[in-house]
Design a protein around this motif. Structure first.
Motif, PDB file in Angstrom:
ATOM      1  N   MET A   1       0.829  -1.214   0.000  1.00 37.62           N
ATOM      2  CA  MET A   1       0.000   0.000   0.000  1.00 37.62           C
ATOM      3  C   MET A   1       0.858   1.257   0.000  1.00 37.62           C
ATOM      4  N   ALA A   2       1.898   1.232   0.822  1.00 41.61           N
ATOM      5  CA  ALA A   2       2.752   2.421   0.935  1.00 41.61           C
ATOM      6  C   ALA A   2       3.459   2.681  -0.388  1.00 41.61           C
ATOM      7  N   ALA A   3       4.039   1.629  -0.997  1.00 43.93           N
ATOM      8  CA  ALA A   3       4.794   1.801  -2.235  1.00 43.93           C
ATOM      9  C   ALA A   3       3.872   2.269  -3.362  1.00 43.93           C
TER      10      ALA A   3
ATOM     11  N   LEU B   1      -7.011  -5.560   4.146  1.00 43.55           N
ATOM     12  CA  LEU B   1      -6.556  -5.170   5.477  1.00 43.55           C
ATOM     13  C   LEU B   1      -7.706  -4.591   6.301  1.00 43.55           C
ATOM     14  N   SER B   2      -8.573  -3.815   5.656  1.00 42.55           N
ATOM     15  CA  SER B   2      -9.693  -3.219   6.391  1.00 42.55           C
ATOM     16  C   SER B   2     -10.636  -4.294   6.909  1.00 42.55           C
ATOM     17  N   ARG B   3     -10.909  -5.299   6.057  1.00 40.96           N
ATOM     18  CA  ARG B   3     -11.765  -6.416   6.479  1.00 40.96           C
ATOM     19  C   ARG B   3     -11.192  -7.062   7.733  1.00 40.96           C
TER      20      ARG B   3
ATOM     21  N   ALA C   1      -8.218  13.162   9.457  1.00 33.91           N
ATOM     22  CA  ALA C   1      -7.585  12.565   8.270  1.00 33.91           C
ATOM     23  C   ALA C   1      -7.380  11.067   8.465  1.00 33.91           C
ATOM     24  N   THR C   2      -7.039  10.660   9.692  1.00 32.87           N
ATOM     25  CA  THR C   2      -6.788   9.253   9.970  1.00 32.87           C
ATOM     26  C   THR C   2      -8.079   8.443   9.904  1.00 32.87           C
ATOM     27  N   ARG C   3      -9.135   9.020  10.468  1.00 31.05           N
ATOM     28  CA  ARG C   3     -10.401   8.288  10.521  1.00 31.05           C
ATOM     29  C   ARG C   3     -11.066   8.183   9.155  1.00 31.05           C
ATOM     30  N   THR C   4     -10.729   9.086   8.238  1.00 30.85           N
ATOM     31  CA  THR C   4     -11.438   9.102   6.956  1.00 30.85           C
ATOM     32  C   THR C   4     -10.656   8.407   5.839  1.00 30.85           C
ATOM     33  N   MET C   5      -9.579   7.680   6.171  1.00 32.72           N
ATOM     34  CA  MET C   5      -8.780   7.040   5.119  1.00 32.72           C
ATOM     35  C   MET C   5      -9.624   6.081   4.277  1.00 32.72           C
ATOM     36  N   ARG C   6     -10.487   5.309   4.906  1.00 32.19           N
ATOM     37  CA  ARG C   6     -11.247   4.310   4.143  1.00 32.19           C
ATOM     38  C   ARG C   6     -12.296   4.968   3.259  1.00 32.19           C
TER      39      ARG C   6
ATOM     40  N   PHE D   1     -13.731   8.420  -7.966  1.00 29.75           N
ATOM     41  CA  PHE D   1     -13.348   9.602  -8.736  1.00 29.75           C
ATOM     42  C   PHE D   1     -12.425   9.233  -9.902  1.00 29.75           C
ATOM     43  N   ILE D   2     -11.478   8.317  -9.632  1.00 32.53           N
ATOM     44  CA  ILE D   2     -10.538   7.927 -10.695  1.00 32.53           C
ATOM     45  C   ILE D   2     -11.327   7.392 -11.890  1.00 32.53           C
ATOM     46  N   VAL D   3     -12.325   6.550 -11.638  1.00 28.44           N
ATOM     47  CA  VAL D   3     -13.144   5.982 -12.721  1.00 28.44           C
ATOM     48  C   VAL D   3     -13.892   7.107 -13.446  1.00 28.44           C
TER      49      VAL D   3
ATOM     50  N   ALA E   1     -10.833  15.272  -0.530  1.00 28.59           N
ATOM     51  CA  ALA E   1     -10.570  13.924  -0.015  1.00 28.59           C
ATOM     52  C   ALA E   1      -9.122  13.539  -0.283  1.00 28.59           C
ATOM     53  N   LEU E   2      -8.621  13.918  -1.439  1.00 27.17           N
ATOM     54  CA  LEU E   2      -7.227  13.606  -1.796  1.00 27.17           C
ATOM     55  C   LEU E   2      -6.258  14.253  -0.805  1.00 27.17           C
ATOM     56  N   GLY E   3      -6.525  15.515  -0.492  1.00 33.25           N
ATOM     57  CA  GLY E   3      -5.651  16.219   0.445  1.00 33.25           C
ATOM     58  C   GLY E   3      -5.598  15.518   1.788  1.00 33.25           C
TER      59      GLY E   3
ATOM     60  N   HIS F   1      -2.494  12.051   5.828  1.00 35.44           N
ATOM     61  CA  HIS F   1      -2.181  10.911   6.694  1.00 35.44           C
ATOM     62  C   HIS F   1      -1.339   9.881   5.941  1.00 35.44           C
ATOM     63  N   GLY F   2      -1.605   9.739   4.630  1.00 37.54           N
ATOM     64  CA  GLY F   2      -0.980   8.665   3.848  1.00 37.54           C
ATOM     65  C   GLY F   2       0.517   8.826   3.686  1.00 37.54           C
ATOM     66  N   PHE F   3       0.976  10.021   3.398  1.00 38.36           N
ATOM     67  CA  PHE F   3       2.406  10.207   3.152  1.00 38.36           C
ATOM     68  C   PHE F   3       3.212   9.899   4.414  1.00 38.36           C
ATOM     69  N   TRP F   4       2.746  10.430   5.527  1.00 40.94           N
ATOM     70  CA  TRP F   4       3.431  10.185   6.799  1.00 40.94           C
ATOM     71  C   TRP F   4       3.360   8.694   7.160  1.00 40.94           C
ATOM     72  N   SER F   5       2.173   8.095   6.946  1.00 41.09           N
ATOM     73  CA  SER F   5       1.998   6.670   7.223  1.00 41.09           C
ATOM     74  C   SER F   5       2.957   5.833   6.408  1.00 41.09           C
ATOM     75  N   ALA F   6       3.075   6.177   5.117  1.00 42.39           N
ATOM     76  CA  ALA F   6       3.938   5.394   4.238  1.00 42.39           C
ATOM     77  C   ALA F   6       5.370   5.408   4.775  1.00 42.39           C
TER      78      ALA F   6
HETATM   79  C1  HEM Z   1      -8.380   3.246  -5.207  1.00 43.33           C
HETATM   80  C2  HEM Z   1      -8.697   4.180  -4.338  1.00 43.33           C
HETATM   81  C3  HEM Z   1      -8.058   4.208  -2.983  1.00 43.33           C
HETATM   82  C4  HEM Z   1      -8.428   3.495  -1.858  1.00 43.33           C
HETATM   83  C5  HEM Z   1      -9.603   2.531  -1.733  1.00 43.33           C
HETATM   84  C6  HEM Z   1      -7.499   3.849  -0.809  1.00 43.33           C
HETATM   85  C7  HEM Z   1      -7.565   3.380   0.494  1.00 43.33           C
HETATM   86  C8  HEM Z   1      -6.567   3.504   1.412  1.00 43.33           C
HETATM   87  C9  HEM Z   1      -6.588   2.980   2.747  1.00 43.33           C
HETATM   88  C10 HEM Z   1      -7.751   2.221   3.381  1.00 43.33           C
HETATM   89  C11 HEM Z   1      -5.390   3.262   3.316  1.00 43.33           C
HETATM   90  C12 HEM Z   1      -4.918   2.846   4.698  1.00 43.33           C
HETATM   91  C13 HEM Z   1      -5.381   3.865   5.648  1.00 43.33           C
HETATM   92  C14 HEM Z   1      -4.767   3.763   6.980  1.00 43.33           C
HETATM   93  O1  HEM Z   1      -3.654   3.253   7.110  1.00 43.33           O
HETATM   94  O2  HEM Z   1      -5.422   4.254   7.894  1.00 43.33           O
HETATM   95  C15 HEM Z   1      -4.610   4.002   2.367  1.00 43.33           C
HETATM   96  C16 HEM Z   1      -3.326   4.461   2.583  1.00 43.33           C
HETATM   97  C17 HEM Z   1      -2.603   5.218   1.675  1.00 43.33           C
HETATM   98  N1  HEM Z   1      -3.053   5.734   0.474  1.00 43.33           N
HETATM   99 FE1  HEM Z   1      -4.797   5.232  -0.414  1.00 43.33          FE
HETATM  100  N2  HEM Z   1      -6.580   4.730  -1.290  1.00 43.33           N
HETATM  101  C18 HEM Z   1      -6.891   4.996  -2.615  1.00 43.33           C
HETATM  102  C19 HEM Z   1      -6.249   5.875  -3.466  1.00 43.33           C
HETATM  103  C20 HEM Z   1      -5.057   6.506  -3.191  1.00 43.33           C
HETATM  104  C21 HEM Z   1      -4.424   7.487  -4.057  1.00 43.33           C
HETATM  105  C22 HEM Z   1      -4.979   8.028  -5.384  1.00 43.33           C
HETATM  106  C23 HEM Z   1      -3.247   7.815  -3.454  1.00 43.33           C
HETATM  107  C24 HEM Z   1      -2.194   8.749  -3.963  1.00 43.33           C
HETATM  108  C25 HEM Z   1      -2.290   9.992  -3.766  1.00 43.33           C
HETATM  109  C26 HEM Z   1      -3.149   7.069  -2.206  1.00 43.33           C
HETATM  110  C27 HEM Z   1      -2.096   7.157  -1.315  1.00 43.33           C
HETATM  111  C28 HEM Z   1      -2.026   6.469  -0.119  1.00 43.33           C
HETATM  112  C29 HEM Z   1      -0.863   6.406   0.738  1.00 43.33           C
HETATM  113  C30 HEM Z   1       0.501   7.047   0.488  1.00 43.33           C
HETATM  114  C31 HEM Z   1      -1.235   5.615   1.846  1.00 43.33           C
HETATM  115  C32 HEM Z   1      -0.363   5.257   3.053  1.00 43.33           C
HETATM  116  C33 HEM Z   1       0.109   3.829   3.015  1.00 43.33           C
HETATM  117  C34 HEM Z   1       0.625   3.447   4.371  1.00 43.33           C
HETATM  118  O3  HEM Z   1      -0.059   3.663   5.360  1.00 43.33           O
HETATM  119  O4  HEM Z   1       1.731   2.927   4.472  1.00 43.33           O
HETATM  120  N3  HEM Z   1      -4.272   6.291  -2.070  1.00 43.33           N
HETATM  121  N4  HEM Z   1      -5.330   4.143   1.214  1.00 43.33           N
END
Ligand code: HEM
Ligand code: FES
Lengths: 249, 234
Positions: free
Chosen positions: B28-30, B98-100, B120-125, B134-136, B179-181, B186-191
């Motif tokens: 997910m991170a990569a 992972l969410s399941r 931001a953390t609570r709304t990741m899903r 949106f991508i579609v 939503a992207l922001g 949260h995502g960048f820091w998480s990764a």
């Molecule tokens: C297909 C649509 C997407 C779904 C269903 C999705 C869902 C998720 C979920 C559930 C997480 C984990 C949240 C958490 O750890 O609390 C996550 C993490 C993340 N997402 Fe997405 N996401 C999507 C699209 C994107 C897009 C377009 C980007 C790029 C901007 C992105 C970048 C990230 C990053 C960098 C993480 C962090 C990974 C980590 O925790 O190591 N995601 N995403």
């Protein structure tokens, strides 16, 4: 102090449970939270009711047995163990909710007591060092840099209470497992099993049904021993290193 | 020093990664970082809209000839499309699995509820689901034109102005970018934590980079519909 307690009551692992409401009076501010529950239990016994079952042992914050979620927080509002929480944190007339640790990997056995043996199995799969038996080794034979010793000690503080799992919205055991792994992996004594330790302990953690990490940080906030959140990133680093090496063999 | 006392019997590296919560999170991170890198380029490309139709359409044209003459026309674009599709799919499938698992691992909720973790953390899903949809929609709107009445192949500038002249075009796009922001914040820091580069000393820096990145990308993307609405782009 006079308090209203709402306590989770459940006869056994298979029975459904529910919150029950009790009133307790004559609580001193100097009592610990567990002494307050002892007072409730004495009253229940006198009245012919079943006392509330809860885990406790040392009552001095070192064994990790006590495990109550108090008003939604594992170990209550202060950063300490339930046994070290005092009633002065509460006000006269308060209503306090008391629940067991909630995680699928920690099934409730009775009332507030959960089965935490999943933690034991994580430890068994790698939370040890193999040392040859015999006389004690010469103390200077294996020097440990001060920074490493401090790092190991910081993680050795984990008492395995499970508050991290109870606080995590995913019921994840990442903070516990990372504490155990970081403690041993930084030391020369832990080096021979450095890779197998992290791979095996993480695998067991997954098999036991704990959730994954979404980095909410709830675990580190709840930890009575202050195991910090970056410990998880450090464990991830160890895991990635070990997985790459395992792949290269 | 003691020797390792046990023989290793371990599965393949793919199994090790995909079969572990830690490994799957790495995927997910990569893939998330690949998508963020793409979005940075995409945002720069979008900014060319402020230099007029000629400049913007040139950018659209370049996408088709990038890598030339080593790559044949559109090969570069197709490689990017394959990498991005694979990233979206792997990211989405890992997120789902992972969410399941996470929901199952906490099957009983506390009676005494209190808000946990940041917004931001609570709304990741939910944020992720919005992004997936949106991508579609975005591809059907501005790449294939399937949901875009009056779509003109090869005239991206006109199509963009067109999209943001409808109220729903603006609403969908702006909501998705907010939503992207949040997701990137949260995502960048998480990764960074997932990939093991986070630590106590770097924490402040990583959080700042995540916030700046999220803000810059969101602001640049949202500026386009705002530009069309205010007549800066027409
Ligand atoms: C297909 C649509 C997407 C779904 C269903 C999705 C869902 C998720 C979920 C559930 C997480 C984990 C949240 C958490 O750890 O609390 C996550 C993490 C993340 N997402 Fe997405 N996401 C999507 C699209 C994107 C897009 C377009 C980007 C790029 C901007 C992105 C970048 C990230 C990053 C960098 C993480 C962090 C990974 C980590 O925790 O190591 N995601 N995403
Ligand atoms: S009873 Fe031992 S830590 Fe609380």
């Amino acid at each position: 102090m006079k308090l209203t307690l709402r306590v989770w009551r459940q006869k056994n692992a298979d029975a459904p449970g529910a919150m029950a409401t009790y009133e307790v009076d004559g609580i001193s501010q100097d009592m610990s939270f567990l002494e307050m529950l002892d007072t409730l239990n004495e009253k229940l016994i006198v009245e012919g009711d079943e006392p509330v079952a809860f885990d406790h042992d040392c009552r001095e914050g070192i064994c990790g047995a006590c495990s109550l979620v108090i008003n939604g927080d594992p170990h209550g509002p202060e950063r300490t163990t339930t046994c070290q929480l005092h009633m002065r944190t509460f006000e006269d007339g308060d209503t306090i909710d008391i629940e067991p640790w909630r995680a699928t990997a920690f099934p409730v056995i009775r009332d507030l007591v959960v089965d935490r043996s999943a933690f034991d199995r994580i430890i068994q799969s790698g939370g040890y060092v193999s040392a040859p038996t015999g006389s004690a080794p010469e103390a200077h034979a294996t020097p440990v840099p001060k920074a490493d010793a401090d790092y190991a000690f910081e993680h050795a503080e984990c008492i395995g209470c499970g508050a991290c799992v109870a606080a995590c919205p995913n019921g994840s055991a990442m903070l516990f497992t990372s504490a155990k792994i970081n403690h041993l992996n930084v030391l020369p004594q832990g080096a021979p099993e450095r890779e197998s330790r992290v791979l095996d302990m993480v695998a067991t953690m997954d098999e036991e049904g704990f959730g994954g990490c979404t980095l909410t940080g709830e675990c580190a906030t709840a930890c009575p021993k202050g195991i910090p959140l970056p410990s998880i990133a450090a464990m991830n680093k160890e895991w990635l290193r070990a997985a790459r090496r395992a792949g290269r063999r | 020093m003691a020797l390792a006392t046990r023989t290793d019997r371990r599965p393949s590296i793919t199994r090790t990664f995909w079969g572990s919560t830690v490994g799957k999170k790495t995927v997910m991170a990569a893939t998330g970082l690949v998508m963020i890198a793409y979005l940075a380029v995409h945002a720069l490309g979008n900014a060319k809209i402020y230099f007029g139709a000629g400049d913007f359409n040139d950018y659209g044209h370049w996408l088709r000839v990038m890598g030339a003459p080593v790559l044949h026309r559109e090969w570069g674009l197709w490689i990017a499309r394959v990498v991005l599709s694979a990233s979206v799919i792997l990211h989405g499938v890992s997120a789902y699995q992972l969410s399941r698992r996470d929901i199952k691992a906490r099957s009983t909720q506390y009676v005494h509820k209190r808000p946990r973790a940041s917004y931001a953390t609570r709304t990741m899903r939910w944020g992720g689901i919005i992004l997936g949809l949106f991508i579609v929609w975005h591809i059907l709107d501005l790449t294939t034109g399937t949901v875009h009445p009056g779509f003109q192949e090869g005239h991206p500038y006109q199509n963009v102005v067109d999209t943001f002249s409808t109220w729903y075009g603006n609403v969908i796009y702006i909501v998705a970018m907010l939503a992207l922001g949040m997701h990137i914040r949260h995502g960048f820091w998480s990764a960074a934590q997932t990939l093991g580069v986070g630590n106590a000393t770097r924490d402040r820096v990583l959080k700042t980079v995540a916030n700046v990145l999220a803000l810059l990308l969101t602001a640049t993307f949202i500026s386009v519909p705002v530009g069309v609405m205010t007549g800066v782009v027409s």
